[in-house]
Design a protein around this motif. Structure first.
Motif, PDB file in Angstrom:
ATOM      1  N   PHE A   1       0.763  -1.334  -0.074  1.00  0.00           N
ATOM      2  CA  PHE A   1       0.041  -0.076   0.072  1.00  0.00           C
ATOM      3  C   PHE A   1       0.819   1.198  -0.056  1.00  0.00           C
ATOM      4  CE2 PHE A   1      -3.217  -3.035   1.296  1.00  0.00           C
ATOM      5  CZ  PHE A   1      -4.161  -2.872   0.563  1.00  0.00           C
ATOM      6  N   ASP A   2       2.163   1.050   0.138  1.00  0.00           N
ATOM      7  CA  ASP A   2       3.008   2.212   0.295  1.00  0.00           C
ATOM      8  C   ASP A   2       3.841   2.378  -0.830  1.00  0.00           C
ATOM      9  OD1 ASP A   2       2.347   2.910   2.942  1.00  0.00           O
ATOM     10  OD2 ASP A   2       3.486   1.615   4.039  1.00  0.00           O
ATOM     11  N   SER A   3       3.750   1.517  -1.683  1.00  0.00           N
ATOM     12  CA  SER A   3       4.770   1.254  -2.957  1.00  0.00           C
ATOM     13  C   SER A   3       4.029   1.340  -4.472  1.00  0.00           C
ATOM     14  CB  SER A   3       5.599   0.186  -2.829  1.00  0.00           C
ATOM     15  OG  SER A   3       6.118  -0.332  -1.631  1.00  0.00           O
ATOM     16  N   LEU A   4       2.842   1.125  -4.147  1.00  0.00           N
ATOM     17  CA  LEU A   4       2.226   1.184  -5.598  1.00  0.00           C
ATOM     18  C   LEU A   4       2.532   2.593  -6.441  1.00  0.00           C
ATOM     19  CD1 LEU A   4      -0.728   2.622  -5.684  1.00  0.00           C
ATOM     20  CD2 LEU A   4      -1.243   0.696  -4.422  1.00  0.00           C
ATOM     21  N   SER A   5       2.686   2.681  -7.503  1.00  0.00           N
ATOM     22  CA  SER A   5       2.985   3.429  -8.605  1.00  0.00           C
ATOM     23  C   SER A   5       1.728   4.480  -8.869  1.00  0.00           C
ATOM     24  CB  SER A   5       3.699   3.037  -9.664  1.00  0.00           C
ATOM     25  OG  SER A   5       3.922   4.167 -10.831  1.00  0.00           O
ATOM     26  N   HIS A   6       1.591   5.517  -8.407  1.00  0.00           N
ATOM     27  CA  HIS A   6       0.360   6.488  -9.017  1.00  0.00           C
ATOM     28  C   HIS A   6       0.504   6.326 -10.394  1.00  0.00           C
ATOM     29  CE1 HIS A   6       0.298   8.868  -4.986  1.00  0.00           C
ATOM     30  NE2 HIS A   6       0.089   7.708  -4.737  1.00  0.00           N
ATOM     31  N   ASP A   7       1.549   6.372 -11.233  1.00  0.00           N
ATOM     32  CA  ASP A   7       1.510   6.562 -12.691  1.00  0.00           C
ATOM     33  C   ASP A   7       0.808   5.194 -13.206  1.00  0.00           C
ATOM     34  OD1 ASP A   7       2.466   8.974 -12.681  1.00  0.00           O
ATOM     35  OD2 ASP A   7       4.668   8.276 -12.886  1.00  0.00           O
TER      36      ASP A   7
ATOM     37  N   VAL B   1       1.597  18.252   6.737  1.00  0.00           N
ATOM     38  CA  VAL B   1       0.866  17.726   5.727  1.00  0.00           C
ATOM     39  C   VAL B   1       2.286  17.128   4.777  1.00  0.00           C
ATOM     40  CG1 VAL B   1      -0.445  17.647   3.782  1.00  0.00           C
ATOM     41  CG2 VAL B   1      -1.191  18.802   5.834  1.00  0.00           C
ATOM     42  N   THR B   2       2.246  15.672   4.602  1.00  0.00           N
ATOM     43  CA  THR B   2       3.216  15.025   3.248  1.00  0.00           C
ATOM     44  C   THR B   2       2.288  14.550   2.482  1.00  0.00           C
ATOM     45  OG1 THR B   2       4.613  14.604   5.574  1.00  0.00           O
ATOM     46  CG2 THR B   2       5.156  13.341   3.484  1.00  0.00           C
ATOM     47  N   VAL B   3       2.593  15.075   1.152  1.00  0.00           N
ATOM     48  CA  VAL B   3       2.123  14.518  -0.131  1.00  0.00           C
ATOM     49  C   VAL B   3       3.053  13.546  -0.608  1.00  0.00           C
ATOM     50  CG1 VAL B   3       1.449  15.219  -2.327  1.00  0.00           C
ATOM     51  CG2 VAL B   3       1.258  16.731  -0.458  1.00  0.00           C
ATOM     52  N   GLN B   4       2.755  12.166  -0.638  1.00  0.00           N
ATOM     53  CA  GLN B   4       3.446  11.098  -1.043  1.00  0.00           C
ATOM     54  C   GLN B   4       3.214  10.950  -2.556  1.00  0.00           C
ATOM     55  OE1 GLN B   4       1.423   8.147   1.352  1.00  0.00           O
ATOM     56  NE2 GLN B   4       3.103   8.159   2.863  1.00  0.00           N
ATOM     57  N   GLU B   5       4.298  10.681  -3.222  1.00  0.00           N
ATOM     58  CA  GLU B   5       4.430  10.295  -4.731  1.00  0.00           C
ATOM     59  C   GLU B   5       3.905   8.950  -4.987  1.00  0.00           C
ATOM     60  OE1 GLU B   5       4.736  12.781  -6.674  1.00  0.00           O
ATOM     61  OE2 GLU B   5       4.834  14.201  -5.125  1.00  0.00           O
ATOM     62  N   GLU B   6       3.771   8.165  -4.139  1.00  0.00           N
ATOM     63  CA  GLU B   6       3.531   6.671  -4.599  1.00  0.00           C
ATOM     64  C   GLU B   6       2.672   6.246  -3.276  1.00  0.00           C
ATOM     65  OE1 GLU B   6       7.711   4.584  -2.830  1.00  0.00           O
ATOM     66  OE2 GLU B   6       7.317   5.063  -5.048  1.00  0.00           O
ATOM     67  N   GLY B   7       2.055   5.094  -3.477  1.00  0.00           N
ATOM     68  CA  GLY B   7       1.026   4.418  -2.382  1.00  0.00           C
ATOM     69  C   GLY B   7      -0.270   4.957  -2.434  1.00  0.00           C
ATOM     70  N   THR B   8      -1.017   4.388  -1.584  1.00  0.00           N
ATOM     71  CA  THR B   8      -2.547   4.792  -1.340  1.00  0.00           C
ATOM     72  C   THR B   8      -2.728   4.612   0.117  1.00  0.00           C
ATOM     73  OG1 THR B   8      -4.723   4.454  -1.875  1.00  0.00           O
ATOM     74  CG2 THR B   8      -3.343   2.613  -1.922  1.00  0.00           C
ATOM     75  N   PRO B   9      -3.272   5.485   0.710  1.00  0.00           N
ATOM     76  CA  PRO B   9      -3.280   5.630   2.157  1.00  0.00           C
ATOM     77  C   PRO B   9      -4.109   4.274   2.825  1.00  0.00           C
ATOM     78  CG  PRO B   9      -4.492   7.351   1.483  1.00  0.00           C
ATOM     79  CD  PRO B   9      -3.745   6.984   0.265  1.00  0.00           C
ATOM     80  N   GLN B  10      -3.819   3.559   3.454  1.00  0.00           N
ATOM     81  CA  GLN B  10      -4.474   2.406   4.314  1.00  0.00           C
ATOM     82  C   GLN B  10      -5.650   3.197   5.211  1.00  0.00           C
ATOM     83  OE1 GLN B  10      -2.828  -1.334   5.571  1.00  0.00           O
ATOM     84  NE2 GLN B  10      -0.940  -0.238   5.150  1.00  0.00           N
ATOM     85  N   GLY B  11      -6.903   2.739   5.052  1.00  0.00           N
ATOM     86  CA  GLY B  11      -7.810   3.426   5.703  1.00  0.00           C
ATOM     87  C   GLY B  11      -8.823   4.343   5.043  1.00  0.00           C
ATOM     88  N   ALA B  12      -8.353   4.619   3.934  1.00  0.00           N
ATOM     89  CA  ALA B  12      -9.291   5.561   2.726  1.00  0.00           C
ATOM     90  C   ALA B  12     -10.234   4.366   2.206  1.00  0.00           C
ATOM     91  CB  ALA B  12      -8.390   6.039   1.657  1.00  0.00           C
ATOM     92  N   VAL B  13     -11.396   5.032   2.008  1.00  0.00           N
ATOM     93  CA  VAL B  13     -12.424   4.008   1.714  1.00  0.00           C
ATOM     94  C   VAL B  13     -12.137   3.421   0.093  1.00  0.00           C
ATOM     95  CG1 VAL B  13     -15.070   3.791   0.887  1.00  0.00           C
ATOM     96  CG2 VAL B  13     -14.425   5.094   3.099  1.00  0.00           C
TER      97      VAL B  13
ATOM     98  N   ALA C   1       9.162  -4.765 -12.388  1.00  0.00           N
ATOM     99  CA  ALA C   1       8.645  -3.994 -13.408  1.00  0.00           C
ATOM    100  C   ALA C   1       7.388  -3.002 -13.141  1.00  0.00           C
ATOM    101  CB  ALA C   1       8.166  -4.990 -14.551  1.00  0.00           C
ATOM    102  N   PHE C   2       6.862  -3.114 -11.765  1.00  0.00           N
ATOM    103  CA  PHE C   2       5.678  -2.369 -11.610  1.00  0.00           C
ATOM    104  C   PHE C   2       6.012  -1.584 -10.128  1.00  0.00           C
ATOM    105  CE2 PHE C   2       3.972  -5.226 -14.586  1.00  0.00           C
ATOM    106  CZ  PHE C   2       3.418  -4.088 -15.569  1.00  0.00           C
ATOM    107  N   ALA C   3       7.201  -1.587  -9.643  1.00  0.00           N
ATOM    108  CA  ALA C   3       7.508  -1.010  -8.354  1.00  0.00           C
ATOM    109  C   ALA C   3       7.184  -1.817  -7.140  1.00  0.00           C
ATOM    110  CB  ALA C   3       7.075   0.447  -8.469  1.00  0.00           C
ATOM    111  N   LEU C   4       7.240  -3.141  -7.233  1.00  0.00           N
ATOM    112  CA  LEU C   4       6.705  -3.957  -6.295  1.00  0.00           C
ATOM    113  C   LEU C   4       7.803  -4.994  -6.094  1.00  0.00           C
ATOM    114  CD1 LEU C   4       2.923  -4.334  -6.758  1.00  0.00           C
ATOM    115  CD2 LEU C   4       4.086  -2.711  -5.414  1.00  0.00           C
ATOM    116  N   SER C   5       7.861  -5.636  -5.010  1.00  0.00           N
ATOM    117  CA  SER C   5       8.684  -6.843  -4.454  1.00  0.00           C
ATOM    118  C   SER C   5       8.122  -7.856  -3.610  1.00  0.00           C
ATOM    119  CB  SER C   5      10.064  -6.161  -3.924  1.00  0.00           C
ATOM    120  OG  SER C   5      10.124  -5.604  -2.783  1.00  0.00           O
TER     121      SER C   5
END
Length: 510
Positions: A214-220, A253-265, A327-331
């Motif tokens: 959830f902290d690593s997935l690429s927004h692009d 406030v920290t804006v992240q360039e990757e990931g999606t926050p856990q807890g958001a619907v 290839a998709f920023a995960l491991s």
């Protein structure tokens, strides 16, 4: 992506079908629920105010089912006041407020005006996403899981948008994906895994976990995946706003360039879309094209289990999976990903080679063990993970400390609710000894707490036992055997059924 946009309706399917197998041959596999017989039914739901939600959502679902490549360019108009109200009423009333401090009750005091204003801002483009408020919850391993508590209006809009998108993606997602999907839960995934291991030729298990998913997935990459199906620019803009809203912690406030926050619907749905393209479609294609033997897959969010008939299939899959995720920023998590010998013949095979008992693996809170019945047949035994039970007992100990001087009846009612909730999830067949041990430890903690309220308290265990019997539920297995529930939900997948699930041919794809 698979050639021709091919998708599977099955949860457990063989990796290599027999040549020229008859399309009508039944397979003990899971198909998508409600695909046949329900498609034509009127699925419109109503809010508590009896306001009818737009039946256009049913047309969206039908269009998605008929054309797997269709891109939807006009969706936001489905997010009307009625759907926003339904989303509001579906939220937890006692949930913690976000950065705006607005609670469910506060918002509901002028609900009609608030929803009208929110609807207007969403459709004019004036809606602004608020940063999530950082909060940490304890994990079973002793660490802390970071959550982002969204503002109430963000929750309402996200839930409404998710309701629209689910009509599309529930027609796309594969059968072995279970996490955070309507009508599917953890026990459905556990049942599917149990049936796969006990009914298919599974000798090796790859127990996998994606590191910091959830902290690593690429927004692009995520937006590119979403745009395969969604062409509505206003809706895409909403999703980007939520991804870029940031996290408020310690006044910053920290804006992240990757990931999606856990807890958001909206996060679970976005995570499923990401893994659908990165993992599910690829894994299903791999087992059809490259596996020599049978392969089963069960995924719940970023935690998944893959079963193999042959070890070389498992090793080749693991190597290919590493490259695919990279290839998709995960491991894969190095400590939580293992390949073990496991299945109906694992014990006998290891015994012939002079090895010990098969290793165990954990999935969704249960340790899975190769065991035998009294008659000597193979049995997949499931036991509550020790780490999870210890974490729950610590939570109960802390809760008793907070209620140190509360009346005994109040403590008993609270403990009864906690133990009942624990049993509701863990009371599966073969887990009775672990449940009994948990109940015993709860009694021990409670007696210790009562004795420490007074230096003169010498309540004997036998007398206390009668008190505990009044409040603590008894150990009782409430879940059926996995195969029974699995085949009740999917009767056409039962071995010996006359017809397979609609759309399933030999090989498990439709």
């Amino acid at each position: 992506m698979m050639d021709g946009g091919e998708k599977s309706d099955s949860s457990i399917v063989p990796g290599k079908p027999a040549n020229k197998a008859a399309p009508a041959a039944a397979e003990p596999v899971e198909g998508r629920e409600g695909a046949e017989g329900n498609a034509g039914r009127h699925g419109t739901r109503r809010t508590q105010g009896r306001a009818s939600v737009s039946p256009g959502l049913d047309r969206v679902r039908e269009a998605a089912r008929l054309d797997g490549k269709l891109q939807f360019t006009a969706l936001l108009h489905h997010v009307d006041v009625g759907l926003l109200e339904e989303s509001y009423r579906a939220l937890k009333r006692g949930a913690a407020p976000g950065v705006d401090g607005t609670t469910w009750e506060d918002y509901g005091r002028a609900l009609e005006d608030n929803l009208g204003d929110l609807h207007d801002r969403v459709h004019r483009g004036a809606y602004r996403a608020s940063p999530g408020r950082r909060q940490y919850i304890p994990k079973a391993d002793g660490g802390r899981r970071p959550l982002a508590i969204a503002a109430l209006e963000d929750k309402i809009v996200q839930r409404a948008v998710a309701a629209v998108l689910n009509r599309i993606y529930e027609e796309d997602f594969l059968g072995f994906s279970y996490g955070f999907r309507p009508g599917r839960g953890q026990h459905d995934a556990l049942d599917a895994l149990h049936v796969g291991i006990t009914r298919r030729k599974v000798n090796w298990i790859l127990d996998a976990d994606i590191a910091g998913f959830f902290d690593s997935l690429s927004h692009d990459w995520l937006m590119r995946f979403v745009e395969h199906r969604i062409g509505d620019r206003r809706l895409l803009r909403l999703i980007r706003k939520w991804l870029k809203a940031g996290i408020l912690e310690d006044g910053r406030v920290t804006v992240q360039e990757e990931g999606t926050p856990q807890g958001a619907v909206i996060s679970p749905l976005l995570a499923n879309i990401y893994l659908h393209h990165v993992l599910d479609l690829w894994a299903h294609q791999w087992r059809r094209r490259h596996a020599r033997g049978e392969v089963i897959i069960v995924r719940y969010a970023d935690d998944f289990v893959v079963g193999f008939q042959y070890r070389d299939d498992a090793e080749r899959f693991r190597a290919a999976l590493d490259g695919r995720l990279k290839a998709f920023a995960l491991s894969l998590h190095p400590d939580k990903t293992r390949l073990i010998e496991f299945g109906r013949f694992a014990a006998s095979s290891r015994d012939k080679r002079g090895l010990g008992k098969p290793e165990t693996f954990a999935f969704l809170g249960f340790t899975h063990i190769c065991a035998k019945t009294r008659s000597g047949k193979f049995q997949l035994r499931r036991k509550t993970r020790r780490r999870r039970m210890r974490a729950k007992l610590k939570e109960i100990k802390d809760g008793l400390r907070e209620r140190w001087h509360a009346p005994v009846a109040e403590q008993g009612r609270w403990l009864g609710q906690v133990v009942s909730g624990y049993f509701a999830y863990h009371a599966v067949p073969t887990n009775a000894p672990a449940l009994a041990a948990f109940r015993y430890d709860v009694k021990r903690l409670w007696l210790r707490a009562l004795r420490r309220r007074s230096q003169n308290d010498r309540t004997p265990w036998a007398r206390f036992g009668r008190l505990a019997e009044c409040w603590l539920p008894k150990v009782r297995i409430t879940h059926p055997w996995p195969s029974q529930r699995f085949f009740v939900k999917h009767p056409r997948q039962e071995p010996g059924a006359l017809a397979a699930h609609a759309g399933i041919c030999a090989g498990g794809a439709g």
